[in-house]
Write an enzyme that holds these catalytic residues in place. Structure first.
Site, PDB file in Angstrom:
ATOM      1  N   TYR A 115      42.595 -27.713  78.611  1.00 51.06           N
ATOM      2  CA  TYR A 115      42.315 -28.581  79.768  1.00 51.06           C
ATOM      3  C   TYR A 115      43.697 -28.954  80.615  1.00 51.06           C
ATOM      4  O   TYR A 115      43.803 -28.824  81.864  1.00 51.06           O
ATOM      5  CB  TYR A 115      41.480 -29.736  79.611  1.00 51.06           C
ATOM      6  CG  TYR A 115      41.035 -30.581  80.875  1.00 51.06           C
ATOM      7  CD1 TYR A 115      39.870 -30.333  81.550  1.00 51.06           C
ATOM      8  CD2 TYR A 115      41.897 -31.835  81.503  1.00 51.06           C
ATOM      9  CE1 TYR A 115      39.445 -30.838  82.499  1.00 51.06           C
ATOM     10  CE2 TYR A 115      41.443 -32.413  82.562  1.00 51.06           C
ATOM     11  CZ  TYR A 115      40.412 -32.036  83.115  1.00 51.06           C
ATOM     12  OH  TYR A 115      40.061 -32.598  84.466  1.00 51.06           O
ATOM     13  N   SER A 170      51.946 -21.057  67.299  1.00 52.72           N
ATOM     14  CA  SER A 170      50.967 -21.598  68.291  1.00 52.72           C
ATOM     15  C   SER A 170      51.638 -22.734  69.210  1.00 52.72           C
ATOM     16  O   SER A 170      52.901 -22.343  69.842  1.00 52.72           O
ATOM     17  CB  SER A 170      49.727 -22.120  67.550  1.00 52.72           C
ATOM     18  OG  SER A 170      48.750 -22.232  68.588  1.00 52.72           O
ATOM     19  N   ASP A 233      46.095 -11.066  68.834  1.00 57.06           N
ATOM     20  CA  ASP A 233      45.994 -12.579  69.215  1.00 57.06           C
ATOM     21  C   ASP A 233      45.998 -13.002  70.481  1.00 57.06           C
ATOM     22  O   ASP A 233      46.697 -12.655  71.437  1.00 57.06           O
ATOM     23  CB  ASP A 233      47.497 -13.217  68.652  1.00 57.06           C
ATOM     24  CG  ASP A 233      47.642 -14.466  68.294  1.00 57.06           C
ATOM     25  OD1 ASP A 233      46.620 -15.500  69.177  1.00 57.06           O
ATOM     26  OD2 ASP A 233      48.603 -15.028  67.721  1.00 57.06           O
ATOM     27  N   HIS A 289      45.194 -14.868  65.170  1.00 54.87           N
ATOM     28  CA  HIS A 289      46.174 -15.972  65.770  1.00 54.87           C
ATOM     29  C   HIS A 289      46.377 -16.780  64.355  1.00 54.87           C
ATOM     30  O   HIS A 289      47.562 -17.454  64.226  1.00 54.87           O
ATOM     31  CB  HIS A 289      45.451 -16.812  66.675  1.00 54.87           C
ATOM     32  CG  HIS A 289      46.494 -18.092  67.324  1.00 54.87           C
ATOM     33  ND1 HIS A 289      47.433 -17.791  67.765  1.00 54.87           N
ATOM     34  CD2 HIS A 289      46.245 -19.441  67.070  1.00 54.87           C
ATOM     35  CE1 HIS A 289      48.318 -18.929  67.893  1.00 54.87           C
ATOM     36  NE2 HIS A 289      47.454 -19.815  67.571  1.00 54.87           N
TER      37      HIS A 289
END
Length: 309
Positions: A115, A170, A233, A289
């Site tokens: 977001y 990540s 990914d 991922h």
């Protein structure tokens, strides 16, 4: 995901610089992916991972029986249970220091992270360029309030000849890219002794940020951090270029299951259309991922580097 070297003019020259054996999972040895995976574990799990993959080492911390120097976990967004985390370690036997960042740890945290990246524009990064606001806040909180920066400066000042490994997966990969710039640009550790690999990195900042990272002196060369990407990914395809984001070089692309010995391509430039960028559809979050080198990154770290699935 994650180890920075020069992008040479030809792929064959670059390929000689990316060390697959340094990244992959082994039963022991100073390998980088297990360090990134260990970031998902609690303090005791981190110690177990370090004991397994860096056996027999001693450390210059208060308790010389452990290698973990500092473990940090702090709130990093509006949800109280969402945290960001990182750790440092030192291995006197192998003359190495580590700065490692954890990735996104829950669905709620991922929702807020996405977001923020969609709704909020990039913000200036203290050391140059602009980056995603969630990445910037998480990094500065860990570096400053969490004490990672001070602890790394202490370790580096005491051992400038040691190799510094910077990595993460990540979200942790994005934070590791910020750290590489912070450390190299401010000469916190000698650039020639920095190794920077990360895994499954999202686009972290804008073109100026990417160019800055690619121009830094690491290992005595004009550097491009090695971004290891597993096949389809989804995360490295976000945030979008249309939003002002740009990958830094150099991608290392595994178009397979990443079992040890699998082939890979060391890609050209920042957004090589022949590597992971060629996939616009049929991307996935799981398994690609979560699984690098055929090991579930989160479960492996949380289990103290025992559970691979």
């Amino acid at each position: 995901m994650i180890i920075s070297l020069l992008l040479f003019a030809t792929s064959s020259a670059v390929a000689a610089d990316y060390d697959d054996s340094l990244a992959i999972l082994k039963k022991s040895g100073n390998v980088i992916y297990p360090l990134a995976s260990a970031a998902y574990g609690n303090k005791e799990a981190k110690k177990q991972c370090l004991d397994k993959h860096l056996p027999g080492a001693t450390a210059s911390c208060k308790d010389d029986s452990v290698q973990l120097s500092l473990h940090v976990e702090i709130p990093c967004d509006s949800i109280a249970t969402d945290t960001c985390s990182g750790y440092t370690f030192i291995d006197d036997g192998r003359k190495s220091i580590g700065l490692v960042f954890r990735g996104t740890d829950s669905d709620e945290q991922l929702s807020l992270e996405v977001y923020s990246l969609i709704q909020d524009p990039v913000v200036p990064f203290k050391d140059g360029g602009s980056v995603g606001p969630y990445f910037n806040t998480a990094f500065e909180d860990l570096w400053g309030n969490g004490g990672l920066g001070a602890d790394l400066q202490r370790l580096s000042a005491a051992h400038p000849d040691y190799t510094l490994y910077i990595t993460g997966h990540s979200l942790g990969a994005s934070l590791s890219a910020l750290a590489a710039i912070r450390v190299a640009k401010n000469k916190i550790h000698p650039a020639k002794n920095i190794v920077f690999y990360n895994f499954g990195e999202p686009r972290t900042g804008d073109k100026q940020f990417a160019n800055l990272l690619d121009s830094l002196e690491i290992q005595g060369l004009q550097v491009n951090g090695y971004r290891v990407i597993h096949d389809k990914d989804l995360i490295p395809h976000t945030p979008f270029i249309s939003m002002g984001y740009q990958h830094h070089a150099t991608e290392v692309f595994y178009e397979n299951d990443m079992t040890p010995g699998s082939s890979f391509v060391v890609c050209q430039g920042q957004e090589d259309p022949t590597c992971s960028a060629k996939y616009q559809f049929d991307l996935n979050f799981d398994p690609d991922h979560f699984h690098y080198f055929n090991v579930h990154v989160m479960n492996y770290g949380r289990s103290g580097c025992t559970k691979t699935t």
